[in-house]
Write an enzyme that holds these catalytic residues in place. Sequence first.
Site, PDB file in Angstrom:
ATOM      1  N   GLY A  46       0.853  -1.111   0.199  1.00 55.47           N
ATOM      2  CA  GLY A  46       0.147  -0.051  -0.057  1.00 55.47           C
ATOM      3  C   GLY A  46       0.806   1.209   0.047  1.00 55.47           C
ATOM      4  O   GLY A  46       1.949   1.350   0.498  1.00 55.47           O
ATOM      5  N   GLN A  51       3.222   9.988   1.171  1.00 55.20           N
ATOM      6  CA  GLN A  51       4.431   9.454   1.176  1.00 55.20           C
ATOM      7  C   GLN A  51       5.242   9.582   0.034  1.00 55.20           C
ATOM      8  O   GLN A  51       6.372   9.142  -0.135  1.00 55.20           O
ATOM      9  CB  GLN A  51       4.183   7.670   1.274  1.00 55.20           C
ATOM     10  CG  GLN A  51       3.577   7.243   2.828  1.00 55.20           C
ATOM     11  CD  GLN A  51       3.365   5.858   2.692  1.00 55.20           C
ATOM     12  OE1 GLN A  51       2.429   5.230   2.208  1.00 55.20           O
ATOM     13  NE2 GLN A  51       4.458   4.960   3.049  1.00 55.20           N
ATOM     14  N   CYS A  94       5.637  -0.124   7.150  1.00 63.11           N
ATOM     15  CA  CYS A  94       5.312   1.147   6.289  1.00 63.11           C
ATOM     16  C   CYS A  94       6.322   1.442   5.614  1.00 63.11           C
ATOM     17  O   CYS A  94       7.610   1.390   6.116  1.00 63.11           O
ATOM     18  CB  CYS A  94       4.836   2.202   7.351  1.00 63.11           C
ATOM     19  SG  CYS A  94       4.718   3.656   6.607  1.00 63.11           S
ATOM     20  N   LEU A  95       6.379   1.875   4.468  1.00 68.35           N
ATOM     21  CA  LEU A  95       7.531   2.238   3.441  1.00 68.35           C
ATOM     22  C   LEU A  95       8.284   3.486   3.798  1.00 68.35           C
ATOM     23  O   LEU A  95       9.249   3.520   3.534  1.00 68.35           O
ATOM     24  CB  LEU A  95       6.868   2.315   2.190  1.00 68.35           C
ATOM     25  CG  LEU A  95       6.319   0.936   1.404  1.00 68.35           C
ATOM     26  CD1 LEU A  95       5.930   1.140  -0.045  1.00 68.35           C
ATOM     27  CD2 LEU A  95       7.628  -0.216   1.490  1.00 68.35           C
ATOM     28  N   HIS A 136      -4.677   1.627   7.366  1.00 70.26           N
ATOM     29  CA  HIS A 136      -3.231   2.059   7.328  1.00 70.26           C
ATOM     30  C   HIS A 136      -3.043   3.258   6.307  1.00 70.26           C
ATOM     31  O   HIS A 136      -2.733   4.292   6.828  1.00 70.26           O
ATOM     32  CB  HIS A 136      -2.434   1.022   7.184  1.00 70.26           C
ATOM     33  CG  HIS A 136      -0.853   1.446   7.082  1.00 70.26           C
ATOM     34  ND1 HIS A 136       0.209   0.940   8.206  1.00 70.26           N
ATOM     35  CD2 HIS A 136      -0.010   2.319   6.504  1.00 70.26           C
ATOM     36  CE1 HIS A 136       1.154   1.437   7.886  1.00 70.26           C
ATOM     37  NE2 HIS A 136       1.094   2.414   6.742  1.00 70.26           N
ATOM     38  N   GLU A 137      -3.302   2.990   5.098  1.00 73.88           N
ATOM     39  CA  GLU A 137      -3.476   3.994   3.966  1.00 73.88           C
ATOM     40  C   GLU A 137      -4.122   5.303   4.066  1.00 73.88           C
ATOM     41  O   GLU A 137      -3.682   6.591   3.983  1.00 73.88           O
ATOM     42  CB  GLU A 137      -3.499   3.547   2.602  1.00 73.88           C
ATOM     43  CG  GLU A 137      -2.465   2.372   2.453  1.00 73.88           C
ATOM     44  CD  GLU A 137      -1.239   2.612   2.631  1.00 73.88           C
ATOM     45  OE1 GLU A 137      -0.861   3.753   2.602  1.00 73.88           O
ATOM     46  OE2 GLU A 137      -0.531   1.733   2.948  1.00 73.88           O
ATOM     47  N   HIS A 140      -2.695   7.380   6.917  1.00 77.95           N
ATOM     48  CA  HIS A 140      -1.724   8.554   6.184  1.00 77.95           C
ATOM     49  C   HIS A 140      -2.200   9.770   5.649  1.00 77.95           C
ATOM     50  O   HIS A 140      -1.882  10.769   6.035  1.00 77.95           O
ATOM     51  CB  HIS A 140      -0.882   7.645   5.263  1.00 77.95           C
ATOM     52  CG  HIS A 140       0.008   6.984   5.481  1.00 77.95           C
ATOM     53  ND1 HIS A 140       1.297   7.553   5.972  1.00 77.95           N
ATOM     54  CD2 HIS A 140       0.264   5.529   5.393  1.00 77.95           C
ATOM     55  CE1 HIS A 140       2.068   6.431   6.092  1.00 77.95           C
ATOM     56  NE2 HIS A 140       1.410   5.434   5.709  1.00 77.95           N
TER      57      HIS A 140
HETATM   58 ZN   LIG Z   1       2.561   3.528   5.710  1.00 73.64          ZN
END
Ligand SMILES: [Zn+2]
Length: 170
Positions: A46, A51, A94-95, A136-137, A140
């Site tokens: 995701g 991000q 998380c990236l 989660h996304e 963000h």
């Molecule tokens: Zn994340």
Amino acid sequence: MAKLPIVLAPDPVLKMKCEPVVSIDDDVRRLLDDMLETMYDAPGIGLSAPQVAAGQRVIVCDVAREGEAPRPYRMINPEITWRSDENVVAEEGCLSIPDYYAEVSRSREIRVGYFDPDGAAQKLDATGLLSACIQHEIDHLNGVLFIDYLTPLKRNIILRKMKKLKRQQA
Ligand SMILES: [Zn+2]
């Protein structure tokens, strides 16, 4: 499509509240395509606009396992319209916080409304990994990271290590 640089925590960009998309045009479609390419390349399941330093309410995800056909979702202005009372705890990463994983409790099932790249309103019932990923996304887009659910002590340890990592990369 183009790969975009991923913003690493801590960064003020990751704490901002994103603005709804007002017109679904080629710029938004390109952003979604670029985000998917960036996510697959990372690799991750995701990715959200902040991000990649964009301020719009858009997310992408694909929780297909290796060997399965890709199932990409491109979501514009996603909104959770229903969630189950029951929660489930699962490990997340998380990236923007590479190499750190922690258990987070989230709604087991959700219903999410969103617009697709053609501007059509969509509804999706999600459970399991897809449900957690979408929650989660969407977090963000509101400036919330999964480490915000941890104790301040754990969160600060991770953020200190991330600051050190970013200094080394700079
Ligand atoms: Zn994340």
